[in-house]
Design a protein around this motif. Structure first.
Motif, PDB file in Angstrom:
ATOM      1  N   SER A   1       0.730  -1.126  -0.003  1.00 22.60           N
ATOM      2  CA  SER A   1       0.135  -0.005   0.055  1.00 22.60           C
ATOM      3  C   SER A   1       0.852   1.148   0.126  1.00 22.60           C
ATOM      4  O   SER A   1       1.999   1.198   0.315  1.00 22.60           O
TER       5      SER A   1
ATOM      6  N   THR B   1      -1.715  -8.764  -8.376  1.00 26.16           N
ATOM      7  CA  THR B   1      -2.952  -8.352  -8.312  1.00 26.16           C
ATOM      8  C   THR B   1      -3.058  -6.852  -8.112  1.00 26.16           C
ATOM      9  O   THR B   1      -2.682  -6.672  -7.015  1.00 26.16           O
ATOM     10  N   ARG B   2      -3.632  -6.199  -9.030  1.00 23.29           N
ATOM     11  CA  ARG B   2      -3.958  -4.949  -8.936  1.00 23.29           C
ATOM     12  C   ARG B   2      -4.822  -4.276  -7.511  1.00 23.29           C
ATOM     13  O   ARG B   2      -5.767  -5.001  -7.344  1.00 23.29           O
ATOM     14  N   GLY B   3      -4.357  -3.221  -6.696  1.00 22.24           N
ATOM     15  CA  GLY B   3      -5.188  -2.870  -5.890  1.00 22.24           C
ATOM     16  C   GLY B   3      -6.047  -1.552  -6.217  1.00 22.24           C
ATOM     17  O   GLY B   3      -6.285  -1.321  -7.364  1.00 22.24           O
ATOM     18  N   SER B   4      -6.801  -1.389  -5.224  1.00 22.16           N
ATOM     19  CA  SER B   4      -7.975  -0.579  -5.394  1.00 22.16           C
ATOM     20  C   SER B   4      -7.453   0.984  -5.528  1.00 22.16           C
ATOM     21  O   SER B   4      -8.357   1.841  -6.068  1.00 22.16           O
TER      22      SER B   4
ATOM     23  N   SER C   1      -7.074   1.922  -9.586  1.00 21.58           N
ATOM     24  CA  SER C   1      -8.136   1.132 -10.552  1.00 21.58           C
ATOM     25  C   SER C   1      -8.095   1.415 -12.033  1.00 21.58           C
ATOM     26  O   SER C   1      -8.192   0.607 -12.788  1.00 21.58           O
ATOM     27  N   GLY C   2      -7.506   2.487 -12.505  1.00 24.49           N
ATOM     28  CA  GLY C   2      -7.477   2.935 -13.828  1.00 24.49           C
ATOM     29  C   GLY C   2      -6.129   2.707 -14.304  1.00 24.49           C
ATOM     30  O   GLY C   2      -5.368   2.392 -13.768  1.00 24.49           O
TER      31      GLY C   2
ATOM     32  N   TRP D   1       2.841   0.393 -13.290  1.00 20.83           N
ATOM     33  CA  TRP D   1       1.578   1.096 -13.597  1.00 20.83           C
ATOM     34  C   TRP D   1       1.654   2.494 -14.031  1.00 20.83           C
ATOM     35  O   TRP D   1       2.647   3.217 -13.783  1.00 20.83           O
TER      36      TRP D   1
ATOM     37  N   SER E   1      -1.066   5.874 -15.605  1.00 20.66           N
ATOM     38  CA  SER E   1      -2.176   6.510 -16.079  1.00 20.66           C
ATOM     39  C   SER E   1      -1.883   7.906 -16.932  1.00 20.66           C
ATOM     40  O   SER E   1      -0.499   8.250 -17.188  1.00 20.66           O
TER      41      SER E   1
ATOM     42  N   CYS F   1      -2.953  10.045  -9.533  1.00 18.61           N
ATOM     43  CA  CYS F   1      -3.712   9.424  -8.583  1.00 18.61           C
ATOM     44  C   CYS F   1      -3.180   9.661  -7.135  1.00 18.61           C
ATOM     45  O   CYS F   1      -2.165   9.605  -6.904  1.00 18.61           O
TER      46      CYS F   1
ATOM     47  N   GLU G   1      -4.924   8.844  -4.248  1.00 18.19           N
ATOM     48  CA  GLU G   1      -5.536   7.937  -3.421  1.00 18.19           C
ATOM     49  C   GLU G   1      -4.575   7.226  -2.526  1.00 18.19           C
ATOM     50  O   GLU G   1      -3.586   6.733  -2.827  1.00 18.19           O
TER      51      GLU G   1
END
Length: 190
Positions: free
Chosen positions: A51, A78-81, A84-85, A104, A106, A110, A112
């Motif tokens: 995280s 696995t991608r985390g929340s 998400s994009g 990752w 975008s 982000c 978050e």
């Protein structure tokens, strides 16, 4: 000679002034990766969550997960929340035996906080003691929407399989051997 010093001084001042405008490109922040210590049984699968907290805003990252490949066998990422994009990828299965690269990106920041991704590992059936999985950020490949590099503090994840801690046991044996050798040498030269 005066003309030379005037030109040299002008050039030096120009270089100094221009260097003040050069932006290194690191965004200031106190962002850090987080995870939790894990207790596990030898031979079982474990999931390591990764995280971020104090997220200053990132548009892309490359996170490196380093591990002992005699203890941990990567299964999947696995991608985390929190992300998400965007595009999400990793290099499991690409013959890098003790590192996983998680990528990752975008088109906007982000900001978050939360789960970026999780890694599932199968563990060795005969492992004992505590072992570490290091999770760090490639600073040159982690950036915000202004294309500035973003520094994020790394995290070490301890996985405790119980039983004997092989690292400290090995060091204790080495110390005992060195003490024995020292006592032998000391007694020989008395």
């Amino acid at each position: 000679m005066k003309k030379f010093f005037k030109k040299a001084t002008a050039w030096m001042l120009t270089v100094v002034i221009m260097s003040m405008f050069i932006v290194v490109g690191y965004a200031k922040n106190n962002a850090e990766l987080c995870s939790t210590a894990i207790s596990a049984q030898a031979g079982e699968n474990i999931t390591v969550p990764v995280s971020i907290k104090n997220n200053p805003g990132i548009m892309g990252y490359k996170i490196i997960v380093s591990f002992d490949n005699k203890v941990f066998y990567p299964v999947k990422v696995t991608r985390g929340s929190a992300v998400s994009g965007g595009m999400f990828d990793n290099n499991i299965g690409n013959n890098i035996s003790n590192e996983i690269f998680v990528l990752w990106s975008s088109t906007s920041n982000c900001t978050e906080n939360g789960l970026l991704f999780s890694v599932e590992f199968k563990t060795d059936a005969n492992v004992k003691g505590k072992h570490t999985i290091q999770v760090s950020v490639s600073s040159d490949d982690t950036f915000n929407e202004n294309w500035q590099n973003v520094n994020i503090k790394s995290v070490a994840v301890t996985v405790d399989f119980g039983g004997e801690d092989v690292t400290s046991n090995f060091l204790n044996r080495v110390l005992e051997i060195l003490k024995t050798i020292w006592m032998f040498i000391k007694n020989v030269f008395r």
